[in-house]
Design a protein around this motif. Structure first.
Motif, PDB file in Angstrom:
ATOM      1  N   LEU A 173       7.138   8.833   2.334  1.00 55.96           N
ATOM      2  CA  LEU A 173       5.439   7.981   2.148  1.00 55.96           C
ATOM      3  C   LEU A 173       6.143   6.508   2.738  1.00 55.96           C
ATOM      4  O   LEU A 173       5.967   5.048   2.620  1.00 55.96           O
ATOM      5  CB  LEU A 173       5.421   7.934   1.295  1.00 55.96           C
ATOM      6  CG  LEU A 173       4.587   9.262   0.705  1.00 55.96           C
ATOM      7  CD1 LEU A 173       3.804   9.445  -0.758  1.00 55.96           C
ATOM      8  CD2 LEU A 173       3.305   9.378   1.671  1.00 55.96           C
ATOM      9  N   HIS A 180       0.671  -1.062  -0.104  1.00 58.21           N
ATOM     10  CA  HIS A 180       0.004   0.159   0.123  1.00 58.21           C
ATOM     11  C   HIS A 180       0.754   1.217   0.151  1.00 58.21           C
ATOM     12  O   HIS A 180       0.618   2.311  -0.873  1.00 58.21           O
ATOM     13  CB  HIS A 180      -0.313   0.212   1.150  1.00 58.21           C
ATOM     14  CG  HIS A 180      -1.635  -1.304   1.079  1.00 58.21           C
ATOM     15  ND1 HIS A 180      -3.132  -0.795   0.189  1.00 58.21           N
ATOM     16  CD2 HIS A 180      -2.590  -2.654   1.278  1.00 58.21           C
ATOM     17  CE1 HIS A 180      -3.670  -2.515   0.397  1.00 58.21           C
ATOM     18  NE2 HIS A 180      -3.482  -2.957   1.218  1.00 58.21           N
ATOM     19  N   THR A 229       2.615   1.470  -3.526  1.00 58.68           N
ATOM     20  CA  THR A 229       1.022   2.399  -4.099  1.00 58.68           C
ATOM     21  C   THR A 229       0.999   3.896  -4.032  1.00 58.68           C
ATOM     22  O   THR A 229       0.748   4.590  -5.215  1.00 58.68           O
ATOM     23  CB  THR A 229      -0.167   1.344  -4.159  1.00 58.68           C
ATOM     24  OG1 THR A 229       0.485  -0.310  -4.317  1.00 58.68           O
ATOM     25  CG2 THR A 229      -1.389   2.011  -4.980  1.00 58.68           C
ATOM     26  N   SER A 230       0.642   3.772  -3.206  1.00 59.89           N
ATOM     27  CA  SER A 230       0.990   5.643  -2.110  1.00 59.89           C
ATOM     28  C   SER A 230       2.128   6.245  -2.591  1.00 59.89           C
ATOM     29  O   SER A 230       1.917   7.300  -3.358  1.00 59.89           O
ATOM     30  CB  SER A 230       1.023   5.972  -0.921  1.00 59.89           C
ATOM     31  OG  SER A 230      -0.596   5.009  -0.173  1.00 59.89           O
ATOM     32  N   THR A 251       1.358  -2.691  -9.152  1.00 58.44           N
ATOM     33  CA  THR A 251       2.072  -2.523  -7.597  1.00 58.44           C
ATOM     34  C   THR A 251       3.386  -3.349  -7.871  1.00 58.44           C
ATOM     35  O   THR A 251       4.366  -2.531  -8.639  1.00 58.44           O
ATOM     36  CB  THR A 251       1.197  -2.076  -6.265  1.00 58.44           C
ATOM     37  OG1 THR A 251       0.783  -1.742  -7.068  1.00 58.44           O
ATOM     38  CG2 THR A 251       2.626  -1.459  -5.678  1.00 58.44           C
ATOM     39  N   ASN A 294       1.420   5.993  -6.878  1.00 61.29           N
ATOM     40  CA  ASN A 294       0.512   7.144  -6.916  1.00 61.29           C
ATOM     41  C   ASN A 294       1.197   8.877  -6.820  1.00 61.29           C
ATOM     42  O   ASN A 294      -0.073   9.528  -7.728  1.00 61.29           O
ATOM     43  CB  ASN A 294      -0.594   6.595  -6.827  1.00 61.29           C
ATOM     44  CG  ASN A 294      -1.432   5.839  -6.909  1.00 61.29           C
ATOM     45  OD1 ASN A 294      -0.691   5.328  -8.969  1.00 61.29           O
ATOM     46  ND2 ASN A 294      -2.262   4.793  -7.075  1.00 61.29           N
ATOM     47  N   ALA A 295       1.523   8.833  -6.096  1.00 63.23           N
ATOM     48  CA  ALA A 295       1.820  10.519  -5.453  1.00 63.23           C
ATOM     49  C   ALA A 295       2.791  11.131  -6.722  1.00 63.23           C
ATOM     50  O   ALA A 295       2.678  12.244  -6.852  1.00 63.23           O
ATOM     51  CB  ALA A 295       2.249  10.771  -4.271  1.00 63.23           C
TER      52      ALA A 295
END
Ligand code: ADP
Length: 557
Positions: free
Chosen positions: A248, A132, A135-136, A198, A139-140
């Motif tokens: 992140l 996750h 993924t964050s 991912t 996508n950020a």
């Protein structure tokens, strides 16, 4: 009737993770519990033990797999358990599974039978959230890139040449191609986009090849996200967001500690694709395991032509890892398939087909020899294998002076792997190890690929599409020629044609195009089309899944 993997896993007597951490002599501030049975380990462990001699790294690889998978994870877990049984302090280092395939095709990625890592439901679902976080972060970057374009596009990014797609940890074919930014001037700039899974993100590959957070940040800054109107690369450093992305990922970079069914410690961390990336768990986990134990058992995706080659040529260079021995997993089933037997007839005895199929193992044996690492063939026994078939493989190896051991770790756990474990120890202690990567990174791109194709695949040569040729001169100009090559080839064949099983000869490897993964630190050479966002099958495994009132998983595997 045999119990399913999840039934065996749910019956296991897990130790609290604090006990496993104590077993490894970890200091109290070096591990953070995630519930009762999982923990994240601080990278300070690597600093504290920097001067300690590293334990022996044993790589588990395999012959060219059949669609079912040949049991590399199962053998890795079982071998780790067996090494502990014979008195060697051993830690297992494996990849983290992705959710996409779990929902789609039956088959977990946490070993099987009596050689599994647990808690398997957690490991196969959300685990400690690393995917996750990736993924964050991924996508950020997409959001920041689109915002840059919307806010005036100072970097002159050509919206038709954005190469950074979005990601999701699911198999979702409907998202392969999308258009973003629709709805008018305040909704962003419309452009074509798409989603990958991912584990195909370059950030996953970077996380797995970084030595520490500074290395991670440096690699993130070098990722190419788009090209400008002058066709020059635009990087994360140009957008100035490597710090935010690293932030992140600050917890995702910590290896995850769990245990096996026999309470052997296992570090499960990172899981990049094995085609467009290198298919191995993180360098940090492998190094940490080698500092905490005398032996590390780790694996690489697919067969030795892809997994072991990338482990030896990419991962060992990035992580200063010295392989001490290799196990080549073979199954009678897969060898029969290489000898021409159809998938639905693999449970019937067929020594003739087995004999023909041995050519595939022979090639992988030659490959490991070329790398100079001592090896043993591990036969992963299935209930359907006949005595004659097993004996044939044992004799075939003995006639050629190839070390071989039968592994029954799926059915018996560590006790079924002691012969293999003893052979591994013998190789590590007394075998001849002349390990070296098979090419020098400073060679021209073409020569590096040619070396892999000829020496590892047994090809008679390579050919490049006009696009690939053009890209090579562009990469030379961009200074991207001194990187290792990451081959994206079918795993089912030594050639680039999945229907050519066994040991094909006289074939040419065709390179369709290249993809620069500059942050990860390799050039991907694509031999065909590679699916980076898989779809779900007609009857997805999800149809059998459920959860009870008290939260117990059903039908996961
Ligand atoms: P790989 O790592 O090669 O993909 P896995 O170890 O994940 O393979 O195994 C794939 C599947 O095959 C798992 O469901 C596992 O339980 C099963 N499996 C592995 N070895 C055996 C065996 N010897 N007998 C029966 N099933 C097995």
């Amino acid at each position: 009737m045999n119990k399913s993997d999840i039934e065996i896993a749910q019956e296991a007597k897990m130790k609290p993770i604090s006990e496993i951490a104590e077993q490894l002599d970890l200091h109290v501030d070096e591990w953070e519990p995630h519930g009762h049975y999982k923990a994240k380990l601080s990278l300070d462990v690597l600093k504290r033990l920097d001067s300690k001699p590293s334990g022996k790294v044993v790589l588990v690889t395999a012959i060219s797999p059949t669609p079912a998978g040949e049991g590399k994870s199962t053998v890795s877990v079982g071998l780790g358990q067996a090494l502990n049984r014979i008195g060697k302090k051993t830690i297992i280092a494996l990849r983290e599974p992705s959710l996409g395939p779990s929902m789609g095709i039956k088959g977990g990625a946490a070993g099987g039978g009596y050689s599994q890592v647990i808690p398997m439901e957690d490991i196969n679902l959300h685990f400690t959230g690393d995917l996750h976080a990736i993924t964050s972060a991924h996508n950020a970057l997409s959001a920041l890139l689109d915002n840059h374009i919307h806010q005036g596009n100072e970097l002159q990014i050509d919206t038709r040449r954005v190469v950074w797609k979005r990601v999701l940890d699911l198999n979702d074919r409907a998202l392969r191609n999308v258009v973003v930014g629709l709805g008018g001037p305040v909704q962003g700039v419309p452009r074509e986009d798409g989603f990958d899974i991912t584990v195909a993100s370059e950030i996953m590959a970077i996380l797995c090849l970084s030595k520490d957070i500074n290395d991670l940040k440096h690699r993130l800054s070098k990722m190419v996200v788009a090209y400008n109107y002058s066709k020059e690369p635009v990087t994360v450093a140009d957008l100035g967001v490597q710090g935010a992305l690293a932030l992140l990922l600050k917890d995702a970079i910590k290896p995850n500690l769990v245990q096996t069914l026999e309470n052997t410690p296992a570090l499960i961390h990172g899981g990049p694709f094995a085609n467009i990336a290198h298919g191995c768990n993180s360098v940090m986990a492998t190094r940490m395991a080698s500092k905490l134990g005398d032996y590390v058992v780790t694996e690489a995706g697919f067969g030795a032509d892809l997994g072991a080659e990338k482990f030896f040529d990419i991962k060992t260079r990035a992580g200063d890892i010295e392989p001490a021995a290799t196990v080549i997993v073979a199954t009678a089933r897969a060898l029969k398939m290489h000898g021409g037997v159809a998938k639905n007839q693999l449970t019937e005895e067929n020594v003739g087909a087995l004999e023909r199929g041995m050519a595939n193992l022979e090639k992988h044996v030659e490959t490991i020899r070329t790398f100079g690492v001592p090896f043993v063939v591990g036969i992963n026994r299935f209930n359907s294998d006949s005595e004659q078939e097993i004996q044939f493989i044992l004799d075939w190896c003995a006639e050629r002076n190839i070390e071989v051991a039968l592994s029954e770790v799926w059915a018996k756990g560590g006790a079924g792997g002691e012969e293999l474990a003893n052979k591994v120890v013998e190789l590590v202690e007394n075998g001849t190890n002349t390990f070296e990567p098979i090419y020098d990174v400073s060679l021209p791109i073409i020569e590096k690929i040619e070396t892999i194709a000829r020496k590892v695949y047994g090809a008679s040569g390579i050919e490049l599409s006009p696009k690939a040729k053009r890209q090579i001169s562009e990469f030379d100009k961009a200074g991207w020629n001194n990187l290792p090559i990451c081959m994206a080839k079918t795993q089912y064949s030594l050639s680039d044609d999945p229907s050519k099983l066994g040991r094909p000869e006289g074939f040419i490897i065709s390179i369709r195009e290249f993809r620069p993964s500059i942050g990860a630190g390799f050039i991907v050479a694509l031999t065909g089309t590679v699916m980076t966002m898989p779809g779900l099958p007609k009857k997805p495994a999800a149809l059998n899944m459920d959860v009870t009132e008290d939260g117990k998983a059903i039908g996961l595997f």
